[in-house]
Write an enzyme that holds these catalytic residues in place. Structure first.
Site, PDB file in Angstrom:
ATOM      1  N   HIS A 216     117.788  72.344  74.404  1.00 36.38           N
ATOM      2  CA  HIS A 216     116.581  73.064  73.932  1.00 36.38           C
ATOM      3  C   HIS A 216     115.996  73.659  75.536  1.00 36.38           C
ATOM      4  CE1 HIS A 216     112.657  74.171  72.013  1.00 36.38           C
ATOM      5  NE2 HIS A 216     112.018  73.959  73.294  1.00 36.38           N
ATOM      6  N   GLU A 217     116.049  72.838  76.272  1.00 35.12           N
ATOM      7  CA  GLU A 217     115.096  73.039  77.846  1.00 35.12           C
ATOM      8  C   GLU A 217     116.289  74.224  78.390  1.00 35.12           C
ATOM      9  OE1 GLU A 217     112.279  72.619  78.025  1.00 35.12           O
ATOM     10  OE2 GLU A 217     111.875  71.055  76.603  1.00 35.12           O
TER      11      GLU A 217
ATOM     12  N   HIS B   6     115.664  77.593  77.545  1.00 31.75           N
ATOM     13  CA  HIS B   6     114.505  78.517  78.450  1.00 31.75           C
ATOM     14  C   HIS B   6     114.978  78.658  79.708  1.00 31.75           C
ATOM     15  CE1 HIS B   6     111.686  77.465  75.465  1.00 31.75           C
ATOM     16  NE2 HIS B   6     111.349  76.046  75.425  1.00 31.75           N
TER      17      HIS B   6
END
Length: 315
Positions: free
Chosen positions: A226-227, A230
């Site tokens: 997920h990170e 980003h």
């Protein structure tokens, strides 16, 4: 409108004619996550337990999309489109520098073993292979520092940690594992942040969120997935809420609008019933349990590649 133009330009430039979709809703059952009790999964996330990446507002997002669209258009106009297409179709190999921040010996103090880091790199490779990205661990360093061990986003400790340890250029991924506190699982910087603050660039994750860690149901390694999303330019699927079908939202045409984050794995959730598509609960950029997350959409892959080419490749 800008977001739609951005998606159309990128898709056209990279030979894509259609984009995919996903879904999402919450659970209100009690949860115990990393030893902490919550009345529901929503309560744990309301308490801060998930992602601490900064919010990019609509105006900034539109400016970023304009920059990327111009970059792609310039490549097309200068007959260097083949370079962009080859990057999308094949491979961007990302060097990874792992920084283990601990509070002493043993896993309970954040001193995770190399085997967990190896497993995490494999999780990333599995998640991003279809998008043309691979990850290669270049090295691991270990630092015992009580202040950095609990460093959160925007703190002096975070700045000190990154200034001391960060390696490489814009195309190098620096991952810091610690016990950040404030109920967070992780946070990341965006590609557009690099030019103004290169030392801040990177991803920070809760050490117990790695595969086999204690942060169930977030212990299969998808906090890092997920990170890193980003870090390569993606927003949350729920950014913009039910306005995500216009110029707002996550900037990706094939992720259905979602009013709010999904918790657990609420199959069939439809938080924007007047719009097409169920919520994207299986998308890595939602807040679902790790076991519920299965992939990115084609449009997200296109966006990642365009962001990479604009802000990270060769920088």
């Amino acid at each position: 409108m800008k977001s739609q133009l951005f998606a159309a330009l990128i898709a056209s430039a990279m030979g894509l004619t259609s984009l995919a979709a996903f879904a999402a809703p919450p659970e209100d059952s009690p949860s115990v996550i990393d030893g902490r009790s919550f009345t529901s999964k929503k309560a744990c996330i309301d308490a801060g337990l998930r992602c601490g990446a900064r919010h990019v507002d609509e105006d900034e997002a539109a400016d970023i999309d304009d920059v990327v669209a111009r970059h792609v258009a310039a490549k097309r106009a200068s007959a260097r489109l083949g370079e962009l297409v080859s990057v999308a179709a094949a491979s961007v190999s990302i060097p990874v520098h792992w920084h283990v921040i601990n509070n002493g010996t043993g896993i309970a103090n954040g001193n995770i073993p190399d085997s967990q880091i190896t497993s995490q790199i494999q999780v990333l490779n599995n998640a991003y292979a279809a998008q043309g990205f691979s990850f290669v661990l270049m090295g691991t360093d270990r630092t015992t520092n009580a202040s950095w061990y609990t460093a959160g986003p925007g703190t002096t400790a975070e700045s000190q940690m990154k200034n001391a340890l960060r390696q490489g250029s814009a195309s190098d991924l620096n991952i810091y594992s610690n016990n950040m506190g404030s109920g967070l699982l992780g946070w990341a910087t965006f590609p557009s942040d690099y030019a103004r603050s290169p030392k801040s660039d990177g991803v920070v994750i809760l050490y117990s969120s790695l595969p086999g860690g204690s942060a169930a149901p977030y212990n299969l390694g998808d906090t890092a997935t997920h990170e890193v999303g980003h870090w390569v330019g993606l927003y949350h699927t729920f950014q913009g809420g039910c306005a995500n079908n216009t110029s707002k939202g996550d900037g990706v045409a094939d992720t259905p609008a979602e009013k709010s984050p999904a918790y657990g794995c609420p199959t069939g959730r439809d938080s924007c019933p007047r719009l097409t598509g169920l919520d994207p609960i299986t998308n890595f950029m939602d807040y679902s349990d790790d076991a519920c997350m299965t992939g990115f959409s084609a449009g997200q892959g296109t966006r990642m590649q365009a962001m990479w080419s604009t802000y990270r490749a060769g920088k």
